[in-house]
Design a protein around this motif. Structure first.
Motif, short mmCIF file in Angstrom:
data_model
loop_
_atom_site.label_atom_id
_atom_site.label_comp_id
_atom_site.label_asym_id
_atom_site.label_seq_id
_atom_site.Cartn_x
_atom_site.Cartn_y
_atom_site.Cartn_z
N ASN A 161 20.41 -7.70 99.95
CA ASN A 161 20.10 -8.62 98.86
C ASN A 161 20.71 -8.11 97.55
O ASN A 161 21.09 -6.92 97.46
CB ASN A 161 18.59 -8.79 98.71
CG ASN A 161 17.88 -7.47 98.46
OD1 ASN A 161 17.91 -6.94 97.35
ND2 ASN A 161 17.26 -6.91 99.50
N ARG A 163 19.57 -7.21 94.70
CA ARG A 163 18.89 -6.07 94.08
C ARG A 163 19.28 -4.76 94.79
O ARG A 163 19.57 -3.75 94.13
CB ARG A 163 17.38 -6.26 94.13
CG ARG A 163 16.58 -5.15 93.45
CD ARG A 163 15.10 -5.52 93.38
NE ARG A 163 14.32 -4.46 92.74
CZ ARG A 163 13.79 -3.43 93.39
NH1 ARG A 163 13.95 -3.32 94.71
NH2 ARG A 163 13.08 -2.52 92.75
N GLY A 166 22.85 -3.80 94.00
CA GLY A 166 22.92 -3.22 92.66
C GLY A 166 22.43 -1.79 92.63
O GLY A 166 23.01 -0.93 91.96
N LEU A 167 21.37 -1.51 93.39
CA LEU A 167 20.83 -0.14 93.45
C LEU A 167 21.83 0.81 94.12
O LEU A 167 21.99 1.96 93.69
CB LEU A 167 19.51 -0.13 94.21
CG LEU A 167 18.30 -0.72 93.47
CD1 LEU A 167 17.08 -0.75 94.38
CD2 LEU A 167 17.99 0.11 92.22
#
Length: 336
Positions: A161, A163, A166-167
Motif C-alpha cells: 500500500n 503508506r 513510503g516507509l
C-alpha cells in the motif's frame, strides 16, 4: 639514572617508538591540506578530448533518459503503482549518482589543474556514498515488490500500500544518510600528509584513507564492515526474493503465464547483475596495496555505465513504459 626500553635509544634512536612518533605524532610530517589532486582515468593529454566527449555523451544520455522515466511515470496515471513508484525513485537517484562525479571529471579533463578542494572532496564523497547506497537499497526494495506481486498476487495491493511503500523509501534514505554521515565524520578526525594525489576520477573514501598520516584502523574497520553489510544484506534479500519467485513461476502450468511472470522481472534482474557485478569487482580490488587507475576504470561501470543503461533496460522491454514515453513525447510535440 636513565633507563632504556629494548629497541629504543635515549636520543635520536631508530626504534619502533621513534618510527611511530615520526610518522604519526610529529607536526612536521602533517599539514593542513586545502586540496586533493584527482589523477583521473588517464594522464595522456591526447586522450583527454576523447574522454571528455565520451563521458559528456554518456552523462547527457543518462540524465535525459532517467528524467524521461520520471516524467513518464508521474504523468501517466496507469503507472502509479508500487513498482513504478520505486522505478521513478531509482531513476532520480541515478541522475544524482552520476552528477556527483561526472561533471567534476569533465571539468578536469578540460583544465590543466585537476585539483579539488578539501571541502569539495569530502562533499563529493558524502553524496557519492548516499546515492550509491540508495541504488543498492532501492534494487532490494524492488526485488521485494516483485516477490509480493508474483508469490502473493491476491494480497499485493494490501501489502504494498502507499503508506508501506513510503516507509520503505524513508527507511532506505535514513540508512544511507546515517551510513554516509558516520563515514564522513570519521574522515574529519584524520590528518593528511603532503601526498594528496588520488588515482581516481572522484573522491572515493578508500582512496582518501590511503593518503592519511594518522591511524586509520578504526576508519578501515567501519568502512569494510558497513560496506559489507550494505552489500551483503541487500544482495541476500534480492537472491532470497528471486529464489522464491523462480520456485513460484516453475509451478505455473501455462507457458504463457511463466513468460509473463518472467518478463516482469527481466529488466530488474538485468540492472541487478550490471550494478552488483561491477560494484563487487571494484570492492574486491579496492584492497590492493598499490592502487592504480585500473580500479577507477572498473568504477566507471557502476558509476556511469549502469545508470546510463537503466532507462534503456526498463523502457525497451516494458510495453507500459514505452507507451507512457510515447504519450509524453507526443504531448511535448503537440504543445510546441
Amino acid at each position: 639514572m636513565l633507563t632504556t626500553v629494548p629497541g629504543q635509544s635515549v636520543e635520536g634512536g631508530t626504534g619502533p617508538f621513534q618510527e611511530f612518533s615520526r610518522k604519526y605524532m610529529q607536526p612536521g610530517n602533517q599539514t593542513a591540506i586545502t586540496e586533493f589532486i584527482l589523477l583521473g582515468l588517464s594522464g595522456d593529454r591526447h586522450l583527454q578530448p576523447l574522454l571528455f566527449g565520451l563521458f559528456l555523451y554518456m552523462y547527457v544520455v543518462c540524465v535525459t533518459g532517467n528524467l524521461l522515466i520520471v516524467l513518464a511515470i508521474s504523468s501517466d496515471a496507469h503507472l502509479h503503482t508500487p513498482m513504478y513508484f520505486f522505478l521513478s525513485n531509482l531513476s532520480f537517484v541515478d541522475v544524482c549518482f552520476t552528477s556527483t562525479t561526472v561533471p567534476k571529471m569533465l571539468v578536469n579533463t578540460q583544465m590543466q589543474s585537476k585539483a579539488i578542494t578539501y571541502a569539495g572532496c569530502l562533499t563529493q564523497m558524502y553524496f557519492f556514498m548516499i546515492f550509491s547506497s540508495l541504488d543498492s537499497m532501492l534494487l532490494t526494495v524492488m526485488a521485494y515488490d516483485r516477490f509480493v506481486a508474483i508469490c502473493h498476487p491476491l494480497h499485493y495491493m494490501v501489502i504494498m500500500n502507499p503508506r508501506f511503500c513510503g516507509l520503505l523509501l524513508l527507511l532506505s534514505w535514513f540508512i544511507c544518510l546515517a551510513h554516509s554521515s558516520l563515514q564522513s565524520l570519521m574522515v574529519l578526525r584524520v590528518s593528511f600528509c603532503k601526498e594528496t594525489e588520488i588515482p581516481h576520477f572522484f573522491c572515493e573514501l578508500a582512496q582518501i584513507l590511503r593518503l592519511a598520516c594518522s591511524n586509520t584502523f578504526a576508519n578501515n574497520i567501519v568502512l569494510h564492515c558497513i560496506t559489507g553489510l550494505l552489500g551483503v544484506i541487500p544482495l541476500t534479500g534480492i537472491l532470497f526474493s528471486y529464489s522464491r519467485i523462480i520456485s513460484t513461476i516453475m509451478g505455473i502450468s501455462s507457458d504463457r503465464g511463466k513468460y509473463k511472470a518472467f518478463s516482469t522481472c527481466g529488466s530488474h534482474l538485468s540492472v541487478v547483475f550490471l550494478f552488483y557485478g561491477a560494484g563487487l569487482g571494484v570492492y574486491l580490488t579496492s584492497g590492493t596495496v598499490h592502487p592504480s587507475r585500473k580500479g577507477s576504470i572498473a568504477s566507471v561501470m557502476y558509476t556511469v555505465v549502469s545508470p546510463t543503461l537503466n532507462p534503456f533496460i526498463y523502457s525497451l522491454r516494458n510495453k507500459d513504459m514505452k507507451g507512457a514515453l510515447r504519450k509524453l513525447l507526443q504531448h511535448r510535440a503537440y504543445s510546441q
